[in-house]
Design a protein around this motif. Structure first.
Motif, short mmCIF file in Angstrom:
data_model
loop_
_atom_site.label_atom_id
_atom_site.label_comp_id
_atom_site.label_asym_id
_atom_site.label_seq_id
_atom_site.Cartn_x
_atom_site.Cartn_y
_atom_site.Cartn_z
N ASN A 60 -0.91 -11.59 -43.08
CA ASN A 60 0.13 -11.09 -42.18
C ASN A 60 0.09 -11.83 -40.84
O ASN A 60 -0.36 -11.28 -39.83
N PRO A 61 0.55 -13.07 -40.82
CA PRO A 61 0.48 -13.83 -39.56
C PRO A 61 1.30 -13.17 -38.46
O PRO A 61 2.29 -12.49 -38.75
N SER A 62 0.82 -13.35 -37.23
CA SER A 62 1.53 -12.77 -36.09
C SER A 62 1.56 -13.81 -34.97
O SER A 62 1.41 -15.01 -35.25
N ASP A 63 1.72 -13.35 -33.72
CA ASP A 63 1.72 -14.35 -32.64
C ASP A 63 0.43 -14.24 -31.83
O ASP A 63 0.37 -14.64 -30.68
N ASP A 64 -0.63 -13.69 -32.43
CA ASP A 64 -1.86 -13.54 -31.68
C ASP A 64 -2.80 -14.74 -31.86
O ASP A 64 -2.55 -15.64 -32.65
N LEU A 65 -3.89 -14.71 -31.12
CA LEU A 65 -4.83 -15.83 -31.13
C LEU A 65 -5.50 -16.01 -32.48
O LEU A 65 -5.79 -17.14 -32.91
N MET A 66 -5.72 -14.89 -33.18
CA MET A 66 -6.37 -14.99 -34.48
C MET A 66 -5.50 -15.82 -35.45
O MET A 66 -6.00 -16.67 -36.17
N THR B 262 -17.45 -30.83 -28.60
CA THR B 262 -16.15 -31.41 -28.23
C THR B 262 -15.10 -31.07 -29.30
O THR B 262 -13.94 -30.79 -28.98
N ALA B 263 -15.53 -31.13 -30.57
CA ALA B 263 -14.59 -30.85 -31.66
C ALA B 263 -14.04 -29.43 -31.53
O ALA B 263 -12.83 -29.20 -31.57
N TYR B 264 -14.93 -28.47 -31.33
CA TYR B 264 -14.49 -27.07 -31.19
C TYR B 264 -13.66 -26.89 -29.92
O TYR B 264 -12.60 -26.26 -29.94
N ARG B 265 -14.16 -27.43 -28.85
CA ARG B 265 -13.52 -27.19 -27.56
C ARG B 265 -12.09 -27.76 -27.55
O ARG B 265 -11.18 -27.14 -27.02
N THR B 266 -11.93 -28.93 -28.18
CA THR B 266 -10.59 -29.54 -28.23
C THR B 266 -9.63 -28.63 -28.99
O THR B 266 -8.50 -28.38 -28.54
N ALA B 267 -10.07 -28.12 -30.13
CA ALA B 267 -9.19 -27.24 -30.92
C ALA B 267 -8.92 -25.94 -30.17
O ALA B 267 -7.79 -25.45 -30.14
N LEU B 268 -9.96 -25.40 -29.53
CA LEU B 268 -9.78 -24.10 -28.87
C LEU B 268 -8.91 -24.21 -27.62
O LEU B 268 -8.17 -23.28 -27.29
N THR B 269 -8.99 -25.35 -26.95
CA THR B 269 -8.16 -25.53 -25.77
C THR B 269 -6.67 -25.49 -26.17
O THR B 269 -5.82 -25.05 -25.41
N LYS B 270 -6.40 -25.93 -27.40
CA LYS B 270 -5.00 -25.90 -27.88
C LYS B 270 -4.49 -24.48 -28.06
O LYS B 270 -3.30 -24.21 -27.93
N VAL B 271 -5.38 -23.55 -28.41
CA VAL B 271 -4.90 -22.18 -28.65
C VAL B 271 -5.11 -21.26 -27.44
O VAL B 271 -4.41 -20.27 -27.27
N PHE B 272 -6.06 -21.61 -26.60
CA PHE B 272 -6.35 -20.80 -25.42
C PHE B 272 -5.46 -21.25 -24.25
O PHE B 272 -5.94 -21.61 -23.19
N THR B 273 -4.17 -21.21 -24.43
CA THR B 273 -3.27 -21.78 -23.42
C THR B 273 -2.99 -20.79 -22.29
O THR B 273 -2.95 -19.58 -22.52
N LEU C 254 -14.28 -21.14 -20.97
CA LEU C 254 -13.03 -21.33 -21.72
C LEU C 254 -12.02 -20.23 -21.37
O LEU C 254 -10.81 -20.43 -21.45
N GLY C 255 -12.53 -19.05 -21.02
CA GLY C 255 -11.65 -17.91 -20.77
C GLY C 255 -11.33 -17.71 -19.30
O GLY C 255 -10.87 -16.64 -18.92
N ASN C 256 -11.56 -18.74 -18.47
CA ASN C 256 -11.41 -18.51 -17.02
C ASN C 256 -10.00 -18.08 -16.63
O ASN C 256 -9.82 -17.24 -15.76
N ALA C 257 -8.99 -18.62 -17.31
CA ALA C 257 -7.61 -18.25 -16.95
C ALA C 257 -7.39 -16.76 -17.24
O ALA C 257 -6.80 -16.03 -16.43
N LEU C 258 -7.92 -16.31 -18.37
CA LEU C 258 -7.76 -14.90 -18.73
C LEU C 258 -8.55 -14.01 -17.78
O LEU C 258 -8.07 -12.98 -17.31
#
Ligand code: HEM
Length: 407
Positions: A199-205, A93-104, A349-353
């Motif tokens: 070198n931050p960018s706008d990617d998922l990493m 749950t801890a991981y999934r909650t954080a990842l759902t925030k970035v996997f928009t 988690l990647g179903n939208a993609l």
């Protein structure tokens, strides 16, 4: 008498015959052995839609902590921290909650123009010849490139990462997966993570570096570099072959249903429901596995703690009590949730993609090839026991077929 109808139902996940067409056996399992025990490999299987949902919805009895692939569950090997696909709540749950925030969905949708451009580049050179391979020309390349777009890894370096992390899940034909050299982490991502810190960018990493993660102890912190490496590896592993196989099944299934393909060609608004029906009819992941953490029972049969349990999602998708004429491919059927992306805590988690990729791929294919036939004599099913789908799926247009015939 055919082996799929003689004697009690028998399902061997490594037998290439069942692998090529598991549906007659799955039907018999649903009807005659809804709780099935395979003696040879010592695993249990449920095949009815409701039972699959029961398994995937009850992590206290059916745990992911030893993995979600039969061979992993049986091997009971140490799983490094951060491999969240192989954890249960509260860690999961801890991981999934954080990842759902970035996997928009917004982030996934933003990739559409790049995905379209990639498909165009891959398919344009093939239009004149009218011959193309759904897997070799598109499925094998595109999902990995999209993961590169998502994570910000350039094309030229993806191959090394792919070899490192993904191809290890391939098995020898007819045999269980050999896990002796399995590595959960694709080290190839490491350099990019280090670079992204600077070198931050706008990617998922970059988002993975910045997102606040409330871990299972309740501490709010950032992901560690190693956790990010593991998460990137899981995403690359989970999002590559699956989407590749779906593109193959799209080619095969629509070739066999030309009337429905014509409807889609003429009305592209039908693409989303066509993709859902392909995911129901031929899901790339036919089965997920769980570890039985405590004694349980199905239909009066005891399944002991310590057992391995397979949830045969591809069978649930053909369950006649849920889907009318379940063995019929029908893009216009009444929409009901299929199990192609799993169910419950670990649902994809990647179903939208995956949906964007497959919709765009189909649209771009139809833009160039309104009609095709698959050359099944020269097609090859992949040998991996984890995914079911095509390794090669050559196809040709009617014009190319005529040309071949006259040659
Ligand atoms: C057609 C393509 C795809 C199919 C059929 C598919 C299927 C699935 C299924 C069945 C599960 C559940 C596994 C379980 O219950 O143990 C799953 C989980 C997952 N998928 Fe997908 N997937 C696809 C594409 C993708 C893509 C494109 C990504 C990411 C880029 C992705 C990332 C994941 C992740 C991270 C999980 C684990 C979720 C969790 O444990 O909470 N998948 N997928």
């Amino acid at each position: 008498m055919d082996a799929s109808t003689a004697g009690p139902p028998h399902w061997d996940p490594y037998n290439q015959k069942y692998f090529a067409n598991p549906y007659p056996v799955f039907k018999r399992l649903r009807e005659e052995a809804p709780i099935y025990h395979n003696e040879e490999y010592d695993f249990w299987a449920v095949s009815r839609y409701d039972d699959i949902q029961r398994v995937l919805g009850d992590y206290e009895t059916f745990s992911s902590a030893r993995g979600d692939i039969l061979e992993f569950v049986k091997a009971n090997m140490p799983i490094p921290p951060g491999v969240f696909i192989m954890t249960d709540p509260p860690i999961h749950t801890a991981y999934r909650t954080a990842l759902t925030k970035v996997f928009t969905p917004k982030k996934m949708n933003a990739l559409e123009p790049q995905i379209r451009a990639f498909c165009a580049k891959a398919l344009d050179p093939l239009v004149e010849g009218g011959e193309f391979d759904f897997v070799q020309h598109l499925g094998k390349e595109m999902p990995m490139r999209v993961i590169g777009m998502l994570l910000g890894v350039p094309d030229q370096d993806l191959k090394a990462v792919q070899r490192d992390g993904v191809e290890k899940l391939e098995s020898e034909r007819g045999k269980p997966l050999d896990l002796s050299e399995h590595d959960f982490v694709a080290e190839g991502f490491g350099d990019y993570i280090d670079w992204r810190y600077k070198n931050p960018s706008d990617d998922l990493m970059t988002e993975l570096i910045n997102v606040d993660f409330k871990d299972e102890t309740g501490t709010i912190r950032k992901f560690s570099r190693d956790e990010i490496l593991t998460i990137c590896s899981i995403i690359a592993g989970a999002g590559n072959d699956t989407t590749n196989r779906l593109i193959g099944w799209t080619g095969k299934t629509l070739a066999e249903h030309p009337d429905q393909r014509r409807q889609i060609y003429e009305n592209r608004a039908l693409i989303p429901q066509a993709i859902e029906e392909i995911l129901r009819f031929e899901p790339p992941g036919p089965s997920v596995a769980r570890y039985v953490a405590k004694d349980t029972e199905f239909y009066g049969v005891k399944v002991p703690a310590g057992a391995a349990m397979c949830a045969l999602s591809a069978s649930g998708n053909r369950d006649e009590t849920k889907f009318e004429n379940a063995d019929t491919f029908n893009i216009n059927r009444e929409r009901k949730p299929h199990l192609g992306f799993g169910f419950g805590f670990h649902a994809c988690l990647g179903n939208a993609l995956a949906r964007i990729e497959s919709r765009v791929a189909l649209d771009e294919i139809l833009n160039r090839f309104p009609e095709w036939e698959c050359d099944l004599d020269n097609a090859q099913l992949a040998s991996t026991s984890v995914m079911r789908g095509w390794e090669t799926l050559p196809a040709y247009t009617p014009k190319a077929k005529a040309r071949r015939a006259n040659a």
